[in-house]
Design a protein around this motif. Structure first.
Motif, PDB file in Angstrom:
ATOM      1  N   LEU B  78     -30.130 -11.894  -4.882  1.00 15.42           N
ATOM      2  CA  LEU B  78     -29.533 -11.955  -3.552  1.00 15.42           C
ATOM      3  C   LEU B  78     -30.502 -12.629  -2.574  1.00 15.42           C
ATOM      4  N   ARG B  81     -30.557 -16.375  -3.250  1.00 13.37           N
ATOM      5  CA  ARG B  81     -29.335 -17.060  -2.815  1.00 13.37           C
ATOM      6  C   ARG B  81     -29.352 -17.404  -1.325  1.00 13.37           C
ATOM      7  N   PHE B  88     -17.013 -23.366  -1.026  1.00 18.50           N
ATOM      8  CA  PHE B  88     -16.005 -23.095  -2.049  1.00 18.50           C
ATOM      9  C   PHE B  88     -14.799 -23.996  -1.839  1.00 18.50           C
ATOM     10  N   HIS B 110     -29.146 -11.360   7.631  1.00 15.87           N
ATOM     11  CA  HIS B 110     -30.476 -11.675   7.116  1.00 15.87           C
ATOM     12  C   HIS B 110     -31.561 -11.783   8.176  1.00 15.87           C
TER      13      HIS B 110
ATOM     14  N   ARG C  37     -27.918  -2.359   9.708  1.00 17.20           N
ATOM     15  CA  ARG C  37     -27.715  -3.474  10.625  1.00 17.20           C
ATOM     16  C   ARG C  37     -26.238  -3.638  10.965  1.00 17.20           C
ATOM     17  N   ASP C 126     -12.051 -16.188  -3.184  1.00 14.86           N
ATOM     18  CA  ASP C 126     -13.502 -16.429  -3.297  1.00 14.86           C
ATOM     19  C   ASP C 126     -14.329 -15.790  -2.192  1.00 14.86           C
ATOM     20  N   GLN C 127     -13.712 -14.894  -1.392  1.00 11.86           N
ATOM     21  CA  GLN C 127     -14.501 -14.302  -0.312  1.00 11.86           C
ATOM     22  C   GLN C 127     -15.622 -13.425  -0.860  1.00 11.86           C
ATOM     23  N   ALA C 129     -17.118 -13.853  -3.780  1.00  7.17           N
ATOM     24  CA  ALA C 129     -18.136 -14.765  -4.325  1.00  7.17           C
ATOM     25  C   ALA C 129     -18.947 -15.388  -3.189  1.00  7.17           C
ATOM     26  N   ALA C 130     -18.253 -15.756  -2.088  1.00 10.31           N
ATOM     27  CA  ALA C 130     -18.960 -16.347  -0.949  1.00 10.31           C
ATOM     28  C   ALA C 130     -19.963 -15.358  -0.381  1.00 10.31           C
ATOM     29  N   MET C 131     -19.565 -14.084  -0.355  1.00 11.21           N
ATOM     30  CA  MET C 131     -20.470 -13.056   0.168  1.00 11.21           C
ATOM     31  C   MET C 131     -21.703 -12.944  -0.717  1.00 11.21           C
ATOM     32  N   GLU C 132     -21.491 -13.000  -2.037  1.00 13.07           N
ATOM     33  CA  GLU C 132     -22.630 -12.955  -2.951  1.00 13.07           C
ATOM     34  C   GLU C 132     -23.525 -14.162  -2.732  1.00 13.07           C
ATOM     35  N   MET C 133     -22.918 -15.325  -2.493  1.00 10.40           N
ATOM     36  CA  MET C 133     -23.712 -16.528  -2.284  1.00 10.40           C
ATOM     37  C   MET C 133     -24.524 -16.431  -0.999  1.00 10.40           C
ATOM     38  N   ILE C 134     -24.008 -15.700  -0.022  1.00  6.14           N
ATOM     39  CA  ILE C 134     -24.761 -15.527   1.213  1.00  6.14           C
ATOM     40  C   ILE C 134     -25.882 -14.511   0.995  1.00  6.14           C
ATOM     41  N   GLY C 135     -25.826 -13.820  -0.129  1.00  6.10           N
ATOM     42  CA  GLY C 135     -26.876 -12.853  -0.413  1.00  6.10           C
ATOM     43  C   GLY C 135     -26.535 -11.453   0.047  1.00  6.10           C
ATOM     44  N   VAL C 136     -25.227 -11.159   0.141  1.00  5.85           N
ATOM     45  CA  VAL C 136     -24.797  -9.815   0.528  1.00  5.85           C
ATOM     46  C   VAL C 136     -23.992  -9.256  -0.628  1.00  5.85           C
ATOM     47  N   ASP C 137     -24.296  -8.014  -0.994  1.00  6.35           N
ATOM     48  CA  ASP C 137     -23.599  -7.381  -2.099  1.00  6.35           C
ATOM     49  C   ASP C 137     -22.226  -6.910  -1.634  1.00  6.35           C
ATOM     50  N   PRO C 138     -21.148  -7.519  -2.167  1.00  6.26           N
ATOM     51  CA  PRO C 138     -19.815  -7.114  -1.695  1.00  6.26           C
ATOM     52  C   PRO C 138     -19.489  -5.653  -2.012  1.00  6.26           C
ATOM     53  N   LEU C 139     -20.128  -5.105  -3.056  1.00 11.23           N
ATOM     54  CA  LEU C 139     -19.872  -3.686  -3.337  1.00 11.23           C
ATOM     55  C   LEU C 139     -20.313  -2.834  -2.153  1.00 11.23           C
ATOM     56  N   ARG C 141     -20.931  -4.066   1.083  1.00  5.30           N
ATOM     57  CA  ARG C 141     -20.383  -4.511   2.356  1.00  5.30           C
ATOM     58  C   ARG C 141     -18.874  -4.290   2.438  1.00  5.30           C
TER      59      ARG C 141
END
Lengths: 154, 267, 260
Positions: B78, B81, B88, B110, C37, C126-127, C129-139, C141
């Protein structure tokens, strides 16, 4: 999207839940917030038959509830039923010759313990036992008795 | 060729019994725009998801900026990334947040920047994609092109070292395609980041890429500068780049003989 | 023969892996450091969508069910001249059984299906997946606030359901059918035990809340990210949760009230 009105509505929702619980506790289950209920002392009574009496059944004097049954068990020596009751502290006028009876509220109602106060000078203390008791009326026994009486009369 | 940013060695990926990628060896140069091209179903998007480690390779390694990303645990990943941005195909804006909040989202999770600074940064990125005036709209109110532009603003808000574009031109009108080409070029030049474009729109992609990789059937069939690849005599590459209807990728799905099938054998 | 055994084995394994994935989703989304946060805003938002939005259907159904119970109970009890026991009949039925179960089933239909569809749609677009790409765990958030909102809302909704149902029964029993208000309430208060009935009912509602929300978030998170996949997942949420609620109700009743 996330706004103050949302916070207020969620707050109202939680409060409504607490109000519902309070309603169920006080109005529906009659839970009293008065702590005097917890000031009790224990007595017990032995019966030959407690048929149908359960724990948490009422204990009353002249129809007024003064306590409840806390436990029912069998005394292995005498093979009699021992009923433990907790009685409110302010009811301190149960004489040692009080009589405990198991009665039924109405035809289909619950069983309860009715205590009649006697005239002895000594009062029952915590842990004392009432030995003068009337057991539960068992309908089958009664019917059986009537049938035998009718039989002998003939 | 300058130093490489991504090194992929002997990469295999299978989904159940189906082999999607089979022995990929490729390097993607730093600070350049690299196009990954190939016909539909050749594993382009899968490769992109492997580079961003949304998928784990069955075999082989992927090094991004010297770090083996398939060996990272969830937390490290994480963090890694945050240095990657991804656009997308659908945009993938968060539907419950406004355009402004969508772009601000990575900053809010972040950084501890003050609200004023977040506002300035978001407006700068929105300005760069031309959506400064649409900041208060919800994603449902945007057209397809605007959605992708807002998503692009979100992808670059943390100034990543690597930006991945998944089929950015698919299904868009020529105005938007031209605009996006311009944006991708400009972002690459101003931010000096490495860009990967996965696409099968040959002309749009070739006109802006510095390097290209052609995939077919889970294998790399050609890579290098666009000019060298175009002039390659590999029949796969030629068929794909020239859009020939028949070739190594057959026009017909495997079937019995035509005449036999029509029961015209005697004729 | 061997074929059947093999298929049976495969199905058994896929059921097991399903439970395994569901358990992992529950575990990862439930625990861990809260996202300070983001503040309490995420949870409040979900409490609003999951709890407050379900309130209307819960209140309306509660009033109606309370009224029907009073009407049915009265016609039976009046034959034995025991209509004064109406209060006890209605309140025990509601507190022990109908309240938690019906509220949970309504909650499945109103909130559970919505949660599945929402998470499924976020996955399909893909929201997540996008969240994971931003570095936030969707589980953490996306899933965690919904899970906790469901767990918190369910017992609250069940108690509100009980309250309005009893009030509905009062309207029908006391105001319309003429049961004596004093004996209605007194009988109720004499038989209903706070710990035995109200708290046990709340425990039921809480357990249903955990299971229903768990199923809803898992089905959404595990959905095949297409339109068909999401609609199938929503159906599964309703079917699995309803069955789970009824099966758990039987088990909990057996444990709580079954044997003295």
């Amino acid at each position: 999207m996330y706004s103050r009105s949302m916070e207020i509505l969620v707050g109202a929702f939680m409060l409504l839940g607490i109000a519902a619980l309070a309603f169920l506790a006080i109005q529906v289950s009659g839970l009293s917030l008065n702590p005097s209920n917890r000031d009790t002392y224990q007595i017990s009574a032995t019966f030959t038959n407690v048929a149908g009496l359960t724990t948490r059944a009422k204990v009353s004097i002249a129809g007024v509830t003064v306590g409840q049954v806390t436990a029912i068990h069998l005394d292995p020596m005498s093979v009699r039923a021992v009923v433990d009751m907790s009685i409110q502290k302010q009811v301190d006028y149960l004489t040692t010759d009080s009589i405990a009876a198991i009665k039924t509220a109405g035809v289909l109602g619950d069983q309860y313990v009715s205590i009649s106060v006697g005239g002895a000078p000594e009062m029952l203390q915590n842990g004392d036992v009432i030995t003068d008791t009337q057991s539960a009326l068992v309908l089958e026994d009664l019917v059986g008795k009537i049938i035998t009486t009718l039989g002998t009369n003939n | 060729m300058t130093s490489s940013w991504i090194d992929i060695k002997d990469l295999n990926f299978s989904h159940g019994p189906r082999v999607i990628l089979n022995g990929i060896d490729v390097s993607i140069p730093k600070g350049k725009i690299t196009a990954i091209m190939g016909p539909s179903g050749c594993g382009k998007t899968t490769l992109l998801r492997l580079i961003s480690s949304q998928l784990k390779p069955s075999q082989g390694t992927i090094h991004v900026a010297g770090v083996d990303i398939s060996s990272l645990n969830r937390e490290q990943l994480l963090i890694q990334r945050r240095r990657m941005g991804m656009l997308f195909q659908t945009g993938a804006l968060f539907t419950d947040l406004s355009v402004f909040e969508n772009v601000a989202f990575p900053l809010r999770v972040h950084t501890d920047l003050p609200e004023r600074m977040i506002r300035d940064l978001v407006l700068m990125k929105l300005h760069a994609v031309g959506l400064r005036g649409a900041r208060d709209l919800m994603p449902a109110e945007l057209s397809g092109g605007m959605t992708r532009r807002a998503a692009l603003a979100r992808a670059i808000i943390l100034d990543p070292d690597l930006i991945m574009y998944d089929e950015p031109f698919t299904g868009q009108d020529p105005i938007f395609v031209g605009l996006l080409r311009h944006l991708i070029r400009r972002i690459n030049q101003t931010m000096a980041c490495t860009c990967i474009i996965v696409s099968h729109d040959i002309n749009e992609t070739l006109s802006i890429s510095d390097y290209m990789v052609v995939l077919a059937d889970g294998k790399v069939i050609g890579h290098g500068e666009p000019e060298t690849v175009i002039n390659s005599d590999n029949p796969h590459v030629r068929q794909f780049l020239q859009g020939l209807p028949d070739g190594p990728v057959p026009f017909h799905y495997p079937a019995p003989d035509y005449f036999q099938d029509l029961e015209l054998e005697d004729a | 023969m061997l074929d059947h055994v093999q298929r049976f084995g495969h199905q058994g394994l896929s059921v097991l892996t399903g439970f395994g994935r569901a358990g992992i989703v529950l575990w990862q989304s439930m625990w861990g450091a809260p996202d300070w946060r983001a503040g309490p805003g995420l949870l409040i938002r979900q409490l609003y969508f999951i709890g407050v939005y379900s309130l209307v259907i819960i209140v309306v159904s509660g009033v109606l069910i309370g009224m029907v119970l009073a009407l049915q109970g009265y016609t039976v009890l009046v034959r034995f001249g025991a209509e004064s026991a109406l209060g006890q009949f209605v309140s025990l039925t509601l507190l022990r059984e109908l309240g938690p179960v019906v509220a949970a089933l309504l909650f499945v239909g109103r909130a559970g299906s919505a949660v599945t569809a929402e998470i499924g749609l976020m996955k399909a677009t893909d929201q997540l997946a996008a969240m994971e790409m931003i570095g936030v765990d969707p589980l953490k958030r996306v899933v965690r606030p919904r899970l906790w909102a469901g767990i918190i809302s369910m017992p609250i909704l069940a108690q509100i359901f009980n309250m309005v149902a009893i009030l509905g029964a009062v309207v029908v029993g006391v105001n319309w059918l003429g049961v004596d208000a004093g004996s209605f309430w007194a009988n109720m208060q004499n038989t209903v035990e706070f710990r035995e009935d109200v708290l046990n009912g709340s425990i039921k509602a809480f357990s249903f809340g955990v299971v229903v929300t768990w199923i809803a978030i898992f089905q959404g998170y595990d959905a095949i990210p297409t339109s068909e996949g999401i609609s199938a997942a929503t159906t599964r949420t309703v079917v699995h949760s309803s069955l789970a609620v009824l099966a758990m109700d039987f088990l909990l009743t057996a444990v709580m009230f079954g044997v003295d």
